[in-house]
Design a protein around this motif. Structure first.
Motif, mmCIF file in Angstrom:
data_model
loop_
_atom_site.group_PDB
_atom_site.id
_atom_site.type_symbol
_atom_site.label_atom_id
_atom_site.label_comp_id
_atom_site.label_asym_id
_atom_site.label_seq_id
_atom_site.Cartn_x
_atom_site.Cartn_y
_atom_site.Cartn_z
ATOM 1 N N GLY A 136 2.496 4.809 -7.385
ATOM 2 C CA GLY A 136 1.387 4.411 -8.245
ATOM 3 C C GLY A 136 1.412 2.928 -8.546
ATOM 4 N N VAL A 137 0.505 2.511 -9.405
ATOM 5 C CA VAL A 137 0.385 1.089 -9.710
ATOM 6 C C VAL A 137 0.682 0.780 -11.176
ATOM 7 C CG1 VAL A 137 -1.201 0.559 -7.830
ATOM 8 C CG2 VAL A 137 -2.109 1.358 -10.010
ATOM 9 N N ALA A 190 0.827 -1.203 0.000
ATOM 10 C CA ALA A 190 0.000 0.000 0.000
ATOM 11 C C ALA A 190 0.867 1.260 0.000
ATOM 12 C CB ALA A 190 -0.938 0.002 1.200
ATOM 13 N N VAL A 191 1.943 1.247 0.780
ATOM 14 C CA VAL A 191 2.832 2.413 0.819
ATOM 15 C C VAL A 191 3.540 2.590 -0.529
ATOM 16 C CG1 VAL A 191 4.903 3.384 1.899
ATOM 17 C CG2 VAL A 191 3.115 2.378 3.318
ATOM 18 N N ALA A 208 2.433 1.593 -3.476
ATOM 19 C CA ALA A 208 1.422 2.065 -4.429
ATOM 20 C C ALA A 208 1.082 3.535 -4.186
ATOM 21 C CB ALA A 208 0.167 1.204 -4.327
ATOM 22 N N TRP A 209 1.055 3.956 -2.946
ATOM 23 C CA TRP A 209 0.747 5.343 -2.605
ATOM 24 C C TRP A 209 1.858 6.289 -3.089
ATOM 25 C CZ3 TRP A 209 3.128 7.842 1.922
ATOM 26 C CH2 TRP A 209 2.670 9.135 2.118
ATOM 27 N N ARG A 210 3.106 5.841 -2.964
ATOM 28 C CA ARG A 210 4.222 6.709 -3.324
ATOM 29 C C ARG A 210 4.527 6.741 -4.820
ATOM 30 N NH1 ARG A 210 5.619 10.574 -0.212
ATOM 31 N NH2 ARG A 210 7.751 10.443 -0.895
ATOM 32 N N ALA A 228 9.479 0.420 2.388
ATOM 33 C CA ALA A 228 8.187 -0.226 2.173
ATOM 34 C C ALA A 228 8.356 -1.530 1.401
ATOM 35 C CB ALA A 228 7.241 0.722 1.436
#
Length: 138
Positions: free
Chosen positions: A88-89, A81-82, A84-86, A111
């Motif tokens: 993107g995906v 999640a971290v 992806a948050w920083r 992460a």
């Protein structure tokens, strides 16, 4: 008169798990804070395995592997999640992150260490649990 009042033969006098829990916690924190990937992953693996061991020894859980799966799932979810948050995906960017995590700041490599430890714990717990089911089915 008893030699050691208050102690019973049915209880062990000491458990090795608290020392490994503390060591795993310290190693994981040092690895994450300083940014040493292998120390962070190893510390989290030791911490997760020790927590699962202490839960099994104290009879809070029936099997060791369910605890490993739960702990690994939490670590993998938080780490991914971290990341992806920083960043993107986007698959292209994620491949770049894995190839050179240091190029994406201080948080992303840490992460990734948390996510990798979680994935390893998930793999270990799931594999052994599946093998136990196969043995029990025979």
């Amino acid at each position: 008169m008893e030699e050691e009042p208050g102690l019973s033969d049915q209880y062990r006098k000491a458990s090795p798990w608290p020392m490994f829990v503390a060591l795993g916690f310290v190693l994981s924190e040092v690895g994450i804070i300083i940014g040493i990937f292998s120390i962070a992953v190893g510390g989290l693996l030791l911490f997760g395995g020790s927590v699962a061991g202490i839960l099994k020894e104290s009879a809070y859980v029936d099997t060791l592997w369910g605890s490993l799966l739960a702990f690994g799932g939490v670590l993998a979810a938080i780490g991914l999640a971290v990341v992806a948050w920083r960043v993107g995906v986007d698959p292209g960017v994620l491949i770049d992150v894995v190839a050179a995590p240091g190029d994406f700041g201080l948080i992303v490599p840490r992460a990734l260490a948390v996510a990798l430890a979680g994935i390893i714990l998930l793999a270990a717990g799931g594999t052994v649990q599946a093998l136990e089911r196969n043995v029990d089915a025979r």
